[in-house]
Scaffold this active site. Structure first.
Site, PDB file in Angstrom:
ATOM      1  N   GLY A 588      44.924 -41.219  25.671  1.00  0.00           N
ATOM      2  CA  GLY A 588      45.608 -40.719  24.739  1.00  0.00           C
ATOM      3  C   GLY A 588      46.629 -39.929  24.998  1.00  0.00           C
ATOM      4  O   GLY A 588      46.830 -39.555  26.291  1.00  0.00           O
ATOM      5  N   GLY A 591      45.194 -36.299  24.922  1.00  0.00           N
ATOM      6  CA  GLY A 591      43.730 -35.834  25.305  1.00  0.00           C
ATOM      7  C   GLY A 591      43.085 -37.347  25.380  1.00  0.00           C
ATOM      8  O   GLY A 591      43.535 -38.230  24.494  1.00  0.00           O
ATOM      9  N   PRO A 592      41.795 -37.483  25.952  1.00  0.00           N
ATOM     10  CA  PRO A 592      41.165 -39.007  25.878  1.00  0.00           C
ATOM     11  C   PRO A 592      40.549 -39.137  24.549  1.00  0.00           C
ATOM     12  O   PRO A 592      40.066 -38.047  23.712  1.00  0.00           O
ATOM     13  CB  PRO A 592      40.016 -38.525  26.932  1.00  0.00           C
ATOM     14  CG  PRO A 592      39.839 -37.104  27.175  1.00  0.00           C
ATOM     15  CD  PRO A 592      41.027 -36.601  26.614  1.00  0.00           C
ATOM     16  N   VAL A 593      40.135 -40.371  24.373  1.00  0.00           N
ATOM     17  CA  VAL A 593      39.660 -40.909  22.924  1.00  0.00           C
ATOM     18  C   VAL A 593      38.357 -41.535  23.443  1.00  0.00           C
ATOM     19  O   VAL A 593      38.528 -42.509  24.310  1.00  0.00           O
ATOM     20  CB  VAL A 593      40.426 -41.564  22.144  1.00  0.00           C
ATOM     21  CG1 VAL A 593      39.874 -42.071  20.804  1.00  0.00           C
ATOM     22  CG2 VAL A 593      41.976 -41.014  21.904  1.00  0.00           C
ATOM     23  N   LYS A 608      38.630 -37.676  19.612  1.00  0.00           N
ATOM     24  CA  LYS A 608      39.646 -37.412  20.506  1.00  0.00           C
ATOM     25  C   LYS A 608      39.335 -36.027  20.826  1.00  0.00           C
ATOM     26  O   LYS A 608      38.817 -35.234  20.070  1.00  0.00           O
ATOM     27  CB  LYS A 608      41.099 -37.691  19.816  1.00  0.00           C
ATOM     28  CG  LYS A 608      42.069 -37.219  20.559  1.00  0.00           C
ATOM     29  CD  LYS A 608      43.474 -37.237  19.885  1.00  0.00           C
ATOM     30  CE  LYS A 608      44.610 -37.098  20.766  1.00  0.00           C
ATOM     31  NZ  LYS A 608      44.921 -38.407  21.294  1.00  0.00           N
ATOM     32  N   ASP A 730      55.325 -39.905  18.523  1.00  0.00           N
ATOM     33  CA  ASP A 730      54.660 -40.799  19.644  1.00  0.00           C
ATOM     34  C   ASP A 730      54.512 -42.182  18.828  1.00  0.00           C
ATOM     35  O   ASP A 730      53.210 -42.507  18.993  1.00  0.00           O
ATOM     36  CB  ASP A 730      53.501 -40.115  20.309  1.00  0.00           C
ATOM     37  CG  ASP A 730      53.337 -40.985  21.478  1.00  0.00           C
ATOM     38  OD1 ASP A 730      52.136 -40.650  22.224  1.00  0.00           O
ATOM     39  OD2 ASP A 730      53.877 -41.660  22.087  1.00  0.00           O
TER      40      ASP A 730
END
Ligand SMILES: *[C@@H]1O[C@H](CO)[C@@H](O)[C@H](O)[C@H]1NC(C)=O
Ligand SMILES: *[C@@H]1O[C@H](CO)[C@@H](O)[C@H](O)[C@H]1NC(C)=O
Ligand SMILES: *[C@@H]1O[C@H](CO)[C@@H](O)[C@H](O)[C@H]1NC(C)=O
Ligand SMILES: *[C@@H]1O[C@H](CO)[C@@H](O)[C@H](O)[C@H]1NC(C)=O
Ligand SMILES: *[C@@H]1O[C@H](CO)[C@@H](O)[C@H](O)[C@H]1NC(C)=O
Ligand SMILES: *[C@@H]1O[C@H](CO)[C@@H](O)[C@H](O)[C@H]1NC(C)=O
Ligand SMILES: *[C@@H]1O[C@H](CO)[C@@H](O)[C@H](O)[C@H]1NC(C)=O
Ligand SMILES: *[C@@H]1O[C@H](CO)[C@@H](O)[C@H](O)[C@H]1NC(C)=O
Ligand SMILES: *[C@@H]1O[C@H](CO)[C@@H](O)[C@H](O)[C@H]1NC(C)=O
Length: 888
Positions: A588, A591-593, A608, A730
């Site tokens: 992500g 941050g991670p998903v 997330k 993004d």
């Protein structure tokens, strides 16, 4: 009310309030104000963003607590600046001047250099927490004044013993210490006369230092110790008998040293012991006649016992089964007497059991079915035989199972498929046979989980289960006999011939069979949503924060549409396997998903985790998420809920079945979402010069056009339909997610805005920017705009038309080394048709593709003002395929 005017009254009141406020500021020992301002200004690159407003009294700053609000003698009493990113060394004459401090917490920052000598004047200090920083050097030589200090935690730094002014000397004077944590430093001196009087000490942690020599004898006089941790040092010799004098000990950890000799029987007098770890030492002797046989230890409420990796002999299971309260038992790697697998029904609270290399014999007793709390089970490297008991499926919480290097035979019970949390499995090096279960969980394990079981078959081993060559033996008729040579001689020759024939004639069939199976099954979910490396990549196991959250059942999860589910963070932990790496689907942008399944209702979600950023105030933080939940559009990935866990914010999205567009365009190796279009030809046919798209044949031009239109609609909504408008920042193919009907949903909407500090909203800086999609002007302005989003959309459109990645070696340097430069160069030479995705040619859609290529050309114009708006883009795209414009 004659002669009395409200205006005057208000003025008087205001003046009075100002006077009071002023009094507050004046009253604070002006040196406290100066000292703290000095500290903050020299260690924080942006103290305003932390809420430290230099025009306010420091007593109003977050984390600062003062005494004597009105007494005229206001001083700073407590300071809590944990985890503020403070960076640098503490200047002299700053913290050391706050002499009224009782509690000081500077843990979890990036503080460096020595601990200042003027800390010696903090004589009221009762709590001093400096852990998790980069302090180096030795402790200040004179801390004798800190007579009130009860808690000292300087763990996780780079402190060392020093020469003349040793840590030992400075600690000697601390009379009232209850808790001393020196772990994870570089203290080396073993001669550790560290406290003249340690009778008050209750917890001592010296772990992970470089302390050598024998067991420090001074510790034996700390008779009130409840917790003693000397692990991860270089201590050697025997444990003194007097350790039994520390009668209040609840936790003793001596693991990872070089202690030797027998386990002292006096350990058995520690009746309050809950946890004993002696793992990874050189302890020897007969366990039967040693500590475990002592009646007293058996009555102790021992929850954790770890004796692994020592040189112990004797028989162990007889005593173990009487330790009913055990939750964690490690006996691995010793030289115990070979014994039959024990009956474990008496130790039903076990969550961790490691009997690896313990000389265990015989079949695994079905008493394991009573271990319903088990999380980690390791029985590897033993002489276990018989079949795997289906009772193992009773361990419904099991995360990790290792049965490798035994002589287990028979089939893998289908019931193991019920272990939905299992994420590590090792059944290799046995004599298992038959087919590997087909359930979802088992699909995620690769060949290494099953290898060296000659008669096991299944997709993981790339070996089809054909009844003609692989009669699946029943447990009473184990194939293991083949190996032991009891079988009729000749039969293995026959099998060999059959296999050889099969290899010659059947190779092609195998291939088809494999893909056939793939087609009929879902891809493992983890694969379905492609990995994407963002700017943040978590090296360490990202789950550690999640498992350390206290009382997760009390942290609410807000579900916008389903408030009655009453979910808590516990449910999220369960859904994401404690945010385990294996549940992670992408890194992500911010941050991670993770993916997960909420158990009430079986709702598939993507979760997330935003680790930082945003306003400090929790109400503002929540308000941002509530606002984001209201941003709804059919082409956005719906935010369905959120949770706030300490400083982290967790966003819950609807799960998108078909993963992301980047994956579909550029990464699908085989077996696609629409397998009917799949052909061997496209898979094996490399495109000119470069392998483009790896044989993606699934996204038809119609589908791609719909996707482009969907993304355009989402962006037009964000740019023009929302107030205030939202810049996405993004837009990439990875952020375009496809649902079960391949409809496009733009992900990460508004997330860039969430990680900003409040007050900076007017200018959205570039947070997510991904190589290949960043418009050229961002290099100069560092300011995200709607026209910047249009450019990034243009890149996605070009990817859809050309089937090529946004960057790559294929593109010549003269074209800027990226897709945009290459396409624009070919269009200018009037040979735009050379760009079109070769896989879609012959489908009579070239003219539509060429028109879309032109739209992409417009969107990626060098100058932002030359780019169309997203509303205009929608119009242009609809014109390309008028029939397609109707559905949303
Ligand atoms: C510090 O943060 C504040 C608010 O977050 C911001 O307005 C200011 O520009 C920042 N200053 C610097 C030097 O980064
Ligand atoms: C700092 O405090 C002053 C006075 O209370 C206030 O006017 C100002 O807006 C504050 N600045 C920030 C950045 O919060
Ligand atoms: C400082 O604050 C954090 C939470 O923000 C808390 O966990 C910690 O216990 C506090 N430190 C002290 C010494 O109270
Ligand atoms: C601390 O500051 C130094 C110098 O300003 C910088 O190089 C370093 O990256 C910073 N460290 C952290 C963790 O922010
Ligand atoms: C502490 O570390 C700094 C660099 O980070 C170094 O300059 C200094 O000499 C070190 N001090 C000691 C006592 O090792
Ligand atoms: C260990 O001690 C027990 C009881 O004292 C004895 O029966 C047994 O033979 C010993 N085992 C070994 C391996 O010496
Ligand atoms: C097992 O755990 C439960 C719940 O934690 C506890 O109530 C019970 O006493 C434990 N059993 C033993 C034998 O200690
Ligand atoms: C499995 O667990 C249930 C209770 O959860 C228990 O009743 C049953 O006996 C267990 N099965 C085995 C084989 O131990
Ligand atoms: C699976 O086996 C076939 C035929 O034996 C072979 O061509 C193929 O490369 C194997 N695939 C893998 C992933 O090992």
């Amino acid at each position: 009310m004659t002669g009395w005017r409200w205006g005057e009254a208000m003025l008087l009141l205001l003046l009075f309030l100002f006077f009071l406020a002023d009094l507050d500021a004046q009253d604070l020992g002006s040196s406290d104000q100066q000292s703290l301002t000095k500290f903050v200004q020299s260690l924080s690159s942006n103290s305003t963003s932390l809420g430290f407003n230099s025009s306010k009294p420091v007593c109003q700053w977050p984390g600062v607590y003062c005494t004597g609000q009105r007494s005229g003698n206001q001083r700073i009493r407590a300071l809590n600046f944990t985890g503020l990113g403070l960076n640098g060394s503490i200047p002299d004459g700053s913290i050391g001047m706050l002499t009224a401090l009782k509690s000081l917490d500077l843990s979890n920052n990036f503080l460096t250099g020595g601990i200042p000598a003027d800390f010696a004047s903090l004589t009221s200090l009762s709590i001093l927490l400096l852990s998790n920083n980069g302090f180096n050097g030795s402790l200040p030589s004179d801390l004798a004044g800190l007579t009130q200090l009860k808690t000292l935690d300087i763990s996780h730094n780079k402190l060392e013993s020093g020469g003349t002014s040793s840590a030992a000397d400075s600690l000697r004077a601390l009379q009232s210490l209850r808790v001393l944590n020196l772990s994870n430093n570089q203290f080396s001196s073993n001669n550790f006369p560290f406290l003249a009087n340690c009778s008050t000490l209750q917890a001592l942690d010296l772990s992970a230092n470089s302390i050598n020599g024998s067991f420090p004898p001074q510790i034996l006089s700390c008779i009130h110790l409840r917790v003693l941790n000397l692990s991860k040092n270089s201590l050697s010799g025997e444990i003194p008998l007097q350790v039994g004098d520390l009668r209040l000990l609840q936790s003793l950890d001596l693991s990872e040293n070089s202690f030797s000799g027998q386990l002292p029987p006096s350990l058995g007098t520690l009746r309050r012991l809950l946890s004993l770890s002696l793992a990874s030492n050189n302890f020897s002797g007969n366990i039967t006649s040693s500590v475990l046989s002592l009646q007293s230890l058996q009555t102790a409420v021992l929850r954790k016992l770890d004796l692994s990796s020592n040189l112990l002999i004797g028989s162990v299971f007889g005593t173990i089964s009487s330790l009913h309260a055990l939750e964690h038992l490690g006996l691995a790697k010793n030289s115990f007497t070979q014994e039959l697998f024990p009956d474990l029904s008496a130790v039903a609270n076990l969550t961790y059991l490691n009997l690896s290399s313990c000389g265990v014999l015989g079949p695994i007793s079905s008493s394991v079915g009573s271990l319903t709390k088990m999380l980690q089970l390791d029985l590897s490297h033993n002489d276990l035989n018989g079949s795997i008991p289906s009772a193992l499926s009773n361990m419904t919480l099991l995360l990790s199972l290792d049965l490798s290097w035994n002589n287990l035979s028979g089939n893998i019970p289908d019931q193991l498929g019920l272990l939905t949390f299992l994420n590590q499995l090792n059944l290799s090096h046995n004599n298992l046979s038959g087919s590997i279960p087909n359930s979802n969980q088992f699909e995620t394990f690769g060949a290494s989980s099953f290898e060296d079981n000659p008669f096991l078959c299944g997709i993981a081993l790339n070996k089809t289960c054909s009844s003609s060559i692989m009669p699946s033996p029943s447990p009473d008729h184990p194939v293991r006999n083949l190996k032991s040579g009891i079988m009729h001689p000749g039969v293995d020759v026959v099998i060999g011939i059959v296999i050889a024939l099969f290899l010659v004639f059947g190779g092609f069939v195998v291939k088809l069979l494999c893909f056939q199976t793939r087609r009929t099954k879902n891809l493992p979910l983890v694969d379905a949503w492609n990995y994407r490396m963002g700017p943040m990549s978590f090296e360490s196991d990202p789950s550690t924060w999640a498992t350390s959250v206290k009382d997760p059942g009390s942290i609410p999860v807000v579900m916008f549409e389903k408030p009655l589910l009453n979910l808590t963070f516990s449910d999220l932990l369960k859904a994401t396997l404690n945010f385990h790496k294996d549940a992670q689907i992408t890194e992500g942008g911010c941050g991670p998903v993770y993916m997960g399944m909420l158990s009430p209702g079986d709702i598939k979600i993507a979760v997330k985790v935003l680790f930082e950023g945003g306003p400090v105030n929790p109400i503002e933080r929540a308000a941002q998420l509530e606002a984001l939940g209201k941003v709804k559009h059919p082409n956005l990935v719906p935010l369905v809920g959120y949770s706030m866990v300490n400083e982290k914010r967790i966003l819950i999205y609807e799960f998108m079945e078909n993963g992301n567009l980047y994956h579909h365009l550029h990464e699908l190796p085989e077996g696609t979402a629409n397998p009917d279009d799949w052909t061997l030809d496209t898979w094996e046919h490399p495109a000119d010069g470069e392998t483009v798209g790896n044989g993606d044949g699934c996204l038809s031009w119609e589908a791609r056009h719909q996707i482009a239109l969907g993304v355009a609609r989402a962006l037009a909504f964000l740019h023009h339909g929302c107030s205030p408008h939202i810049v996405h920042c993004d837009v990439t193919a990875s952020n375009v997610l496809l649902d079960s009907e391949l409809k496009a949903h733009l992900a990460d909407c508004g997330v860039a805005g969430l990680v900003l500090d409040s007050g900076r909203r007017s200018v959205t800086p570039i947070i997510g920017g991904t190589v290949g999609y960043v418009p050229p002007e961002y290099g100069q302005t560092w300011k995200a705009t709607t026209r910047g989003d249009v450019y990034s959309f243009g890149v996605v459109l070009l990817e859809l038309v050309t089937g090529r990645r946004p960057t790559g070696q294929y593109f010549h340097d003269s074209c800027g080394g990226h897709l945009v430069g290459w396409v624009r160069a070919l269009i200018r030479e009037n040979v735009g048709y050379k760009c079109l995705d070769p896989k879609l040619l012959t489908t009579k859609v070239e003219h539509e593709m060429l028109e879309c290529l032109q739209i992409g050309y417009l969107c990626t114009a060098e100058h932002p003002s030359k780019r169309p708006t997203m509303q205009q883009v929608i119009g242009l795209l609809k014109d390309v395929r008028p029939s397609a414009g109707t559905s949303p």
